[in-house]
Every structure is written in structure tokens, then in C-alpha cells.
Design an enzyme around this catalytic site. Structure first.
Site, PDB file in Angstrom:
ATOM      1  N   THR A   1      27.026  57.547  26.873  1.00 55.46           N
ATOM      2  CA  THR A   1      27.889  57.893  25.725  1.00 55.46           C
ATOM      3  C   THR A   1      27.501  57.134  24.570  1.00 55.46           C
ATOM      4  O   THR A   1      27.007  55.907  24.609  1.00 55.46           O
ATOM      5  CB  THR A   1      29.240  57.572  26.080  1.00 55.46           C
TER       6      THR A   1
ATOM      7  N   ASP B   1      28.238  55.552  31.050  1.00 55.01           N
ATOM      8  CA  ASP B   1      29.390  55.509  29.876  1.00 55.01           C
ATOM      9  C   ASP B   1      29.121  54.098  29.330  1.00 55.01           C
ATOM     10  O   ASP B   1      29.872  53.310  29.623  1.00 55.01           O
ATOM     11  CB  ASP B   1      30.800  55.623  30.618  1.00 55.01           C
ATOM     12  N   ILE B   2      28.162  54.008  28.463  1.00 50.53           N
ATOM     13  CA  ILE B   2      27.802  52.745  27.806  1.00 50.53           C
ATOM     14  C   ILE B   2      28.509  52.291  26.441  1.00 50.53           C
ATOM     15  O   ILE B   2      28.412  51.253  25.901  1.00 50.53           O
ATOM     16  CB  ILE B   2      26.133  52.340  27.989  1.00 50.53           C
ATOM     17  N   LYS B   3      28.735  53.605  25.470  1.00 48.53           N
ATOM     18  CA  LYS B   3      29.409  53.429  24.287  1.00 48.53           C
ATOM     19  C   LYS B   3      28.576  52.638  23.695  1.00 48.53           C
ATOM     20  O   LYS B   3      29.204  51.799  22.586  1.00 48.53           O
ATOM     21  CB  LYS B   3      30.699  53.040  24.480  1.00 48.53           C
ATOM     22  N   ARG B   4      27.148  52.620  23.520  1.00 47.64           N
ATOM     23  CA  ARG B   4      26.681  51.921  22.642  1.00 47.64           C
ATOM     24  C   ARG B   4      26.263  52.542  21.151  1.00 47.64           C
ATOM     25  O   ARG B   4      26.393  53.648  21.121  1.00 47.64           O
ATOM     26  CB  ARG B   4      25.117  51.706  23.073  1.00 47.64           C
TER      27      ARG B   4
END
Length: 335
Positions: free
Chosen positions: A140, A103-106
Site C-alpha cells: 500500500t 500494508d506499509i502505507k509508505r
């Protein structure tokens, strides 16, 4: 990669992912005290405590669940020792046979997204050798910068048999400030390259619905486009994040994204319940995987469990919370 995740979900009969999002306030004092006794009050102690906490929860739940989702920010705030704990957590979960969703949302300009994608999903070359730095199975991705920010992830995922979950409608209360904004087709097409605009025009002209749609639905349509070349059977490696706190949106987007697996955050601590989840799934019980973070890893602090499970039994409290979540979802969705 999506077929591997689905196989795990069917094997465990649990469309559940445990969010490994620890804060030191969730870690039982005896674990932190042991780490401090070895490293003093330091970032190194924090990193060790986080990993030992995660390890115990994974040991207690890995036979029940198909996947985990470590949130990188919870580790990054403790600097390099925290990132080491993050990497050790990923490796340990793989040893236990779990799928890892980073879950890094980059999401950034192309070259930066390429670097993120290589580091979290792909490989890097140093001289004659190749390394997989973090080696997660899914990541993510924030699509706000458009295809420039997403396509490098798509290409790396395809090359390494990995997957993505694109933020589409998130579970937080203020998500509607942008994601719910209604756009007409012309608004969306304005300023797009001709090739992109023609793709949109071709897609949308075949739809009978009102061309004014919320932004999250345009993102969902892009998820379909990005996922076209990554199909494996009924589903694509390119999925979407849609929050459990908006079941009516889940119902709408399930119809829009027929080939996308949906990662559903917001269950438990954020208010989502099993009865809210049916809209996210297909009739066969597949099509979505539901995340719970605090509701599981901090179960020992929850009044529902703390009288039965004390500090020393925190991992057993997490196991009980997984079993309860599994039963709650099965009562609504089944599998």
C-alpha cells in the site's frame, strides 16, 4: 501480479484478504505465556507470540482465502523482534500459497520511496549477491507527495512482477478532511509541471462531468495513469484503496478506475457490511478484494463466537468468521 491474485480469488471463490494486524491484547494468554517462559517479559517474547498467533490463524484459514495483509506498524512497535515476526509471517504465508499485501502505507521523496520499494517489493545487491528483504507481493502506498513518491514503487513493481494499492479514499472517519475537498481543474493543474498538466488537461477535457471534483477522484485519475503500463488483461498491477465505509464513493470510483483492482478496508469491525460492497465490484464479481482484520483475527473475543470457541480454539473462531464473511459477501456480490 494482479493476474495471480485474481486466479487465487477465483480458485477460492472468496474476494477476501485477512488483515494480520495483531496486538498482544488479541493473542490468547497461553501463547504469550509460552513465549514469556522462553524469553522473559521482553520484545523477543512479543515477537514470538505474534508470529505463533499469526501462524495458527493462517493454518486455519489458508484453504479459504487468497491473500493476507500484514500491517507493518503492528510489528514495528516491538522493534527488531517485531520486524522479524513480520518477515517470518510473510515467508510463512508464501509457504502456504497466499498472496501477501504489505500494508506499509509508505510515500516520500523519490530516493526514500526508492528505498522503501526496494526493501518491501524489490531487491538489494550486496556485492555479487541479490536479496529480497521483505518480498511482499503488493504494497500500500500513500500518494500525498505526488508522483515523486509513487513512481519508484511503480517501477520496482513492474520490474519484479509486483503490485500496488494506492490510498485513494480511506475508511477512517476523518478521511474527508482532505480527501473530500472539492477542487476545480485549474486548482489541480496549478504548479504542476507542463507535462503533467497537459496529461490532466487532456484527460479531463474529454469528461462531461463538472470539473470540480473531490481530491480522491483526482488521485483515482492518477492511479489510472500510473497503471497504464502495468495492464494484464482487464486489470492493472496498480490498484487503489477505497474504504467499505463509503459505498457511494466506491460506486463513483469503480466507474473512474475501470482497470484498477480495489482493496476495500473497513469491513466488519469498522462497520462495513456485505450489502455495502456491491458498488466496488464489477458485474463478474471481480474488481475488488475486501479486507477484514480484527473481525477475523480477534473473532475469539467477539460475543458472536466466544461462547462457541474458547481461548484454545481461537483459530477455529477465525475460520468461522472467514466463512461467515464469505457468505455475507457472496449474498451481495457473488463470484
Amino acid at each position: 501480479m494482479i493476474e495471480k491474485l485474481i486466479a487465487k480469488i477465483e480458485e477460492k471463490k472468496a474476494p477476501i484478504v485477512v488483515g494480520l494486524d495483531p496486538a498482544l491484547s488479541m493473542v490468547p494468554p497461553h501463547i504469550l505465556d509460552e513465549a514469556v517462559s522462553r524469553h522473559g517479559e521482553s520484545l523477543e517474547a512479543a515477537g514470538e507470540a505474534l508470529f505463533e498467533f499469526n501462524k495458527s490463524i493462517v493454518d486455519a484459514t489458508c484453504d479459504l482465502i487468497p491473500a493476507v495483509k500484514p500491517q507493518s506498524a503492528m510489528y514495528e512497535r516491538y522493534g527488531l523482534p517485531g520486524l522479524m515476526a513480520y518477515k517470518k509471517t510473510i515467508d510463512y504465508c508464501h509457504e502456504k500459497g497466499l498472496i501477501v499485501i504489505a500494508d506499509i502505507k509508505r510515500g516520500d521523496i523519490g530516493s526514500t520511496s526508492q528505498a522503501y520499494a526496494d526493501g518491501h517489493l524489490g531487491t538489494v545487491h550486496i556485492g555479487s549477491k541479490e536479496f529480497a528483504p521483505f518480498d511482499a507481493d503488493f504494497a500500500t502506498v500513500n500518494p500525498y507527495l505526488g508522483s515523486d513518491g509513487v513512481k519508484p514503487f511503480v517501477e520496482v513493481a513492474k520490474a519484479h512482477d509486483k503490485g500496488l494499492f494506492v490510498l485513494t479514499k480511506t475508511s477512517n472517519p476523518s478521511s474527508g478532511e482532505f480527501q473530500d475537498r472539492m477542487l476545480a481543474e485549474d486548482d489541480k493543474l496549478a504548479g504542476m509541471p507542463v507535462s503533467g498538466a497537459s496529461v490532466y488537461a487532456g484527460r479531463l477535457s474529454n469528461e462531461a462531468e463538472d470539473v470540480r471534483k473531490p481530491l480522491y477522484e483526482y488521485v483515482a485519475q492518477m492511479v489510472n495513469i500510473w497503471g497504464q503500463e502495468s495492464l494484464h488483461g482487464d486489470y492493472s498491477d496498480i490498484g487503489a484503496v477505497v474504504g467499505a465505509t463509503y459505498p457511494e464513493v466506491g460506486l463513483r470510483l469503480r466507474k473512474v478506475m475501470k482497470k484498477a483492482y480495489i482493496l476495500v478496508p473497513g469491513y466488519g469491525a469498522q462497520g462495513g457490511k456485505g450489502k455495502d460492497l456491491k458498488a466496488f465490484f464489477n458485474s463478474d464479481g471481480l474488481g475488488a478484494i475486501v479486507n477484514s482484520s480484527r473481525g477475523i483475527i480477534a473473532a475469539w473475543q467477539n460475543e458472536k463466537y466466544r461462547d462457541t470457541y474458547g481461548e484454545k480454539d481461537f483459530a477455529e473462531a477465525s475460520r468461522r468468521a472467514v466463512l461467515d464473511m464469505k457468505a455475507d459477501i457472496a449474498s451481495s456480490v457473488g463470484l
